[in-house]
Design a protein around this motif. Sequence first.
Motif, PDB file in Angstrom:
ATOM      1  N   ILE A 161     -21.155  23.997  64.457  1.00  0.00           N
ATOM      2  CA  ILE A 161     -20.680  24.897  63.517  1.00  0.00           C
ATOM      3  C   ILE A 161     -19.813  25.745  64.631  1.00  0.00           C
ATOM      4  O   ILE A 161     -20.893  26.573  65.681  1.00  0.00           O
ATOM      5  CB  ILE A 161     -21.452  25.549  62.641  1.00  0.00           C
ATOM      6  N   ASP A 162     -18.943  25.525  64.843  1.00  0.00           N
ATOM      7  CA  ASP A 162     -17.771  27.195  65.248  1.00  0.00           C
ATOM      8  C   ASP A 162     -17.331  28.087  65.112  1.00  0.00           C
ATOM      9  O   ASP A 162     -17.729  29.129  65.240  1.00  0.00           O
ATOM     10  CB  ASP A 162     -16.251  26.132  65.681  1.00  0.00           C
ATOM     11  N   LYS A 163     -17.732  28.548  63.080  1.00  0.00           N
ATOM     12  CA  LYS A 163     -18.189  29.838  62.921  1.00  0.00           C
ATOM     13  C   LYS A 163     -18.731  29.368  61.365  1.00  0.00           C
ATOM     14  O   LYS A 163     -18.788  28.854  60.592  1.00  0.00           O
ATOM     15  CB  LYS A 163     -16.553  30.013  62.344  1.00  0.00           C
ATOM     16  N   ALA A 164     -19.533  30.570  60.966  1.00  0.00           N
ATOM     17  CA  ALA A 164     -19.996  30.281  59.693  1.00  0.00           C
ATOM     18  C   ALA A 164     -20.733  32.136  59.113  1.00  0.00           C
ATOM     19  O   ALA A 164     -20.610  33.014  59.927  1.00  0.00           O
ATOM     20  CB  ALA A 164     -21.460  29.702  59.657  1.00  0.00           C
ATOM     21  N   GLU A 165     -19.246  32.548  58.217  1.00  0.00           N
ATOM     22  CA  GLU A 165     -19.772  34.161  57.964  1.00  0.00           C
ATOM     23  C   GLU A 165     -19.808  34.280  56.516  1.00  0.00           C
ATOM     24  O   GLU A 165     -19.370  32.850  55.298  1.00  0.00           O
ATOM     25  CB  GLU A 165     -18.061  34.740  57.917  1.00  0.00           C
ATOM     26  N   ILE A 166     -20.286  34.924  55.917  1.00  0.00           N
ATOM     27  CA  ILE A 166     -20.365  35.155  54.451  1.00  0.00           C
ATOM     28  C   ILE A 166     -19.072  36.015  53.720  1.00  0.00           C
ATOM     29  O   ILE A 166     -18.495  37.141  54.628  1.00  0.00           O
ATOM     30  CB  ILE A 166     -21.284  36.530  54.061  1.00  0.00           C
ATOM     31  N   VAL A 167     -18.941  34.769  52.507  1.00  0.00           N
ATOM     32  CA  VAL A 167     -17.414  36.497  52.090  1.00  0.00           C
ATOM     33  C   VAL A 167     -18.311  36.576  51.071  1.00  0.00           C
ATOM     34  O   VAL A 167     -16.492  37.658  50.337  1.00  0.00           O
ATOM     35  CB  VAL A 167     -16.488  35.344  51.979  1.00  0.00           C
ATOM     36  N   ASN A 168     -18.795  36.330  50.008  1.00  0.00           N
ATOM     37  CA  ASN A 168     -19.123  36.933  49.273  1.00  0.00           C
ATOM     38  C   ASN A 168     -20.632  36.493  49.043  1.00  0.00           C
ATOM     39  O   ASN A 168     -20.893  35.957  49.077  1.00  0.00           O
ATOM     40  CB  ASN A 168     -18.350  35.574  47.660  1.00  0.00           C
ATOM     41  N   ALA A 169     -21.179  37.670  48.421  1.00  0.00           N
ATOM     42  CA  ALA A 169     -22.067  37.785  47.448  1.00  0.00           C
ATOM     43  C   ALA A 169     -22.506  38.980  46.491  1.00  0.00           C
ATOM     44  O   ALA A 169     -21.764  39.868  46.482  1.00  0.00           O
ATOM     45  CB  ALA A 169     -23.339  38.733  49.464  1.00  0.00           C
ATOM     46  N   GLU A 170     -23.194  38.384  45.648  1.00  0.00           N
ATOM     47  CA  GLU A 170     -23.636  39.152  44.529  1.00  0.00           C
ATOM     48  C   GLU A 170     -24.826  38.840  43.824  1.00  0.00           C
ATOM     49  O   GLU A 170     -25.067  37.776  44.092  1.00  0.00           O
ATOM     50  CB  GLU A 170     -22.542  38.424  43.500  1.00  0.00           C
ATOM     51  N   MET A 171     -25.089  38.870  42.557  1.00  0.00           N
ATOM     52  CA  MET A 171     -26.397  39.002  41.770  1.00  0.00           C
ATOM     53  C   MET A 171     -25.507  38.288  40.579  1.00  0.00           C
ATOM     54  O   MET A 171     -24.797  39.181  39.944  1.00  0.00           O
ATOM     55  CB  MET A 171     -26.955  40.119  40.925  1.00  0.00           C
ATOM     56  N   LYS A 172     -26.256  37.309  39.834  1.00  0.00           N
ATOM     57  CA  LYS A 172     -25.879  37.437  38.325  1.00  0.00           C
ATOM     58  C   LYS A 172     -27.186  36.519  37.859  1.00  0.00           C
ATOM     59  O   LYS A 172     -28.096  35.781  37.757  1.00  0.00           O
ATOM     60  CB  LYS A 172     -25.137  35.681  38.855  1.00  0.00           C
ATOM     61  N   GLY A 173     -27.284  38.219  37.371  1.00  0.00           N
ATOM     62  CA  GLY A 173     -28.333  37.723  36.150  1.00  0.00           C
ATOM     63  C   GLY A 173     -29.429  38.443  37.177  1.00  0.00           C
ATOM     64  O   GLY A 173     -29.545  38.949  38.227  1.00  0.00           O
ATOM     65  N   SER A 174     -30.954  37.211  37.352  1.00  0.00           N
ATOM     66  CA  SER A 174     -31.909  37.503  38.289  1.00  0.00           C
ATOM     67  C   SER A 174     -31.247  36.577  39.538  1.00  0.00           C
ATOM     68  O   SER A 174     -32.595  36.408  40.619  1.00  0.00           O
ATOM     69  CB  SER A 174     -33.280  37.525  37.598  1.00  0.00           C
ATOM     70  N   GLU A 175     -30.946  36.419  39.909  1.00  0.00           N
ATOM     71  CA  GLU A 175     -29.865  34.704  41.188  1.00  0.00           C
ATOM     72  C   GLU A 175     -29.263  35.673  41.633  1.00  0.00           C
ATOM     73  O   GLU A 175     -28.323  36.217  41.159  1.00  0.00           O
ATOM     74  CB  GLU A 175     -29.326  33.461  40.512  1.00  0.00           C
ATOM     75  N   ALA A 176     -28.943  35.361  42.944  1.00  0.00           N
ATOM     76  CA  ALA A 176     -28.257  35.785  43.195  1.00  0.00           C
ATOM     77  C   ALA A 176     -27.506  34.370  44.671  1.00  0.00           C
ATOM     78  O   ALA A 176     -28.234  33.261  44.612  1.00  0.00           O
ATOM     79  CB  ALA A 176     -29.664  36.337  45.240  1.00  0.00           C
ATOM     80  N   HIS A 177     -26.316  34.658  45.083  1.00  0.00           N
ATOM     81  CA  HIS A 177     -25.339  33.829  45.021  1.00  0.00           C
ATOM     82  C   HIS A 177     -24.402  34.150  46.369  1.00  0.00           C
ATOM     83  O   HIS A 177     -24.093  36.296  46.477  1.00  0.00           O
ATOM     84  CB  HIS A 177     -24.604  33.821  43.486  1.00  0.00           C
ATOM     85  N   VAL A 178     -24.555  33.727  47.361  1.00  0.00           N
ATOM     86  CA  VAL A 178     -24.041  34.095  48.689  1.00  0.00           C
ATOM     87  C   VAL A 178     -22.991  32.967  49.279  1.00  0.00           C
ATOM     88  O   VAL A 178     -23.497  31.695  48.859  1.00  0.00           O
ATOM     89  CB  VAL A 178     -25.417  34.552  49.835  1.00  0.00           C
ATOM     90  N   THR A 179     -21.370  33.377  49.425  1.00  0.00           N
ATOM     91  CA  THR A 179     -20.687  32.179  49.360  1.00  0.00           C
ATOM     92  C   THR A 179     -20.674  32.403  51.225  1.00  0.00           C
ATOM     93  O   THR A 179     -20.197  33.036  51.390  1.00  0.00           O
ATOM     94  CB  THR A 179     -19.547  32.475  49.013  1.00  0.00           C
ATOM     95  N   LEU A 180     -20.581  31.029  52.098  1.00  0.00           N
ATOM     96  CA  LEU A 180     -20.004  31.320  53.510  1.00  0.00           C
ATOM     97  C   LEU A 180     -18.888  30.534  53.776  1.00  0.00           C
ATOM     98  O   LEU A 180     -18.783  29.435  52.805  1.00  0.00           O
ATOM     99  CB  LEU A 180     -20.940  30.896  53.867  1.00  0.00           C
ATOM    100  N   ARG A 181     -17.835  30.836  54.260  1.00  0.00           N
ATOM    101  CA  ARG A 181     -17.102  29.915  55.073  1.00  0.00           C
ATOM    102  C   ARG A 181     -17.351  29.516  56.770  1.00  0.00           C
ATOM    103  O   ARG A 181     -17.587  30.126  56.928  1.00  0.00           O
ATOM    104  CB  ARG A 181     -15.720  31.062  55.022  1.00  0.00           C
ATOM    105  N   VAL A 182     -17.997  28.159  56.209  1.00  0.00           N
ATOM    106  CA  VAL A 182     -18.217  27.443  57.326  1.00  0.00           C
ATOM    107  C   VAL A 182     -17.307  26.643  57.792  1.00  0.00           C
ATOM    108  O   VAL A 182     -16.226  25.855  57.330  1.00  0.00           O
ATOM    109  CB  VAL A 182     -18.728  26.535  57.178  1.00  0.00           C
ATOM    110  N   VAL A 183     -16.723  26.277  59.372  1.00  0.00           N
ATOM    111  CA  VAL A 183     -16.271  25.439  60.482  1.00  0.00           C
ATOM    112  C   VAL A 183     -17.077  24.881  61.247  1.00  0.00           C
ATOM    113  O   VAL A 183     -17.100  25.393  62.189  1.00  0.00           O
ATOM    114  CB  VAL A 183     -15.190  26.194  60.978  1.00  0.00           C
ATOM    115  N   SER A 184     -16.748  23.957  61.018  1.00  0.00           N
ATOM    116  CA  SER A 184     -17.853  22.902  61.668  1.00  0.00           C
ATOM    117  C   SER A 184     -16.540  22.210  62.835  1.00  0.00           C
ATOM    118  O   SER A 184     -15.321  21.052  62.507  1.00  0.00           O
ATOM    119  CB  SER A 184     -18.627  22.190  61.310  1.00  0.00           C
TER     120      SER A 184
END
Length: 234
Positions: A161-184
């Motif tokens: 993996i060359d790069k992995a970064e978090i681009v978004n994070a949020e709570m949806k009710g009781s669920e945590a959602h984290v979005t990453l952009r990954v370059v492999s």
Amino acid sequence: MEFFDFGTIFFLVAAIVIFFQLRNVLGRRTGSERPPFDPYSARSGKKNEDATASENVVSLPRRKGGAEAESVYAAIDSFAAPGTDLNKGLRAIRDADSSFEPKSFVEGAKMAYEMIVMAYADGDRRTLKNLLSREVYDGFVAAIADRESRSEKIQSSFVGIDKAEIVNAEMKGSEAHVTLRVVSELISATRDGGGEVIDGDPETVAEVKDVWTFARDTRSRDPNWKLVATEADD
């Protein structure tokens, strides 16, 4: 015989007294320890000790403010600039899950990414089931079944993996959602039933860009995150 009985009783009483004195001095442990396992959030030995200790202590809720609040979010503020949407989202997840730490999450997500990519190539449904949400799992399995119906196989080698970064994070009710952009980097080729390459190149390292979202219910005792959405990053 009388001397033997008296001596036995004397040493038995002495042993009991010494035992209780040692217990008072050294203390004793109560409860049971639950070894944590979380491929996406690091658990240090210090945190394990704190968790065990907290089982024996009743803590009253208290308001966090000032320097104490800033120390709680220090890891997040060093990861994402304060005041940004990403920082706010990460703070919200930290409020719901005190074990969450963004850098450790990224390291765990990178491991999960490689496991999922290789499990998909190998048609390893069991591994995928443990790492994917039901909806994503059904999509992956359908693609694997379609590939198998044509007697096709994917030959893959994960380079890194060359790069992995978090681009978004949020709570949806009781669920945590984290979005990453990954370059492999991946070497991948699809072969038909006769072994001929019909897609990809078994000799070329290709760059792959993905945007993946992981989620977990912060109310659950299960610390594991699962992949809930995928898309290609053009």
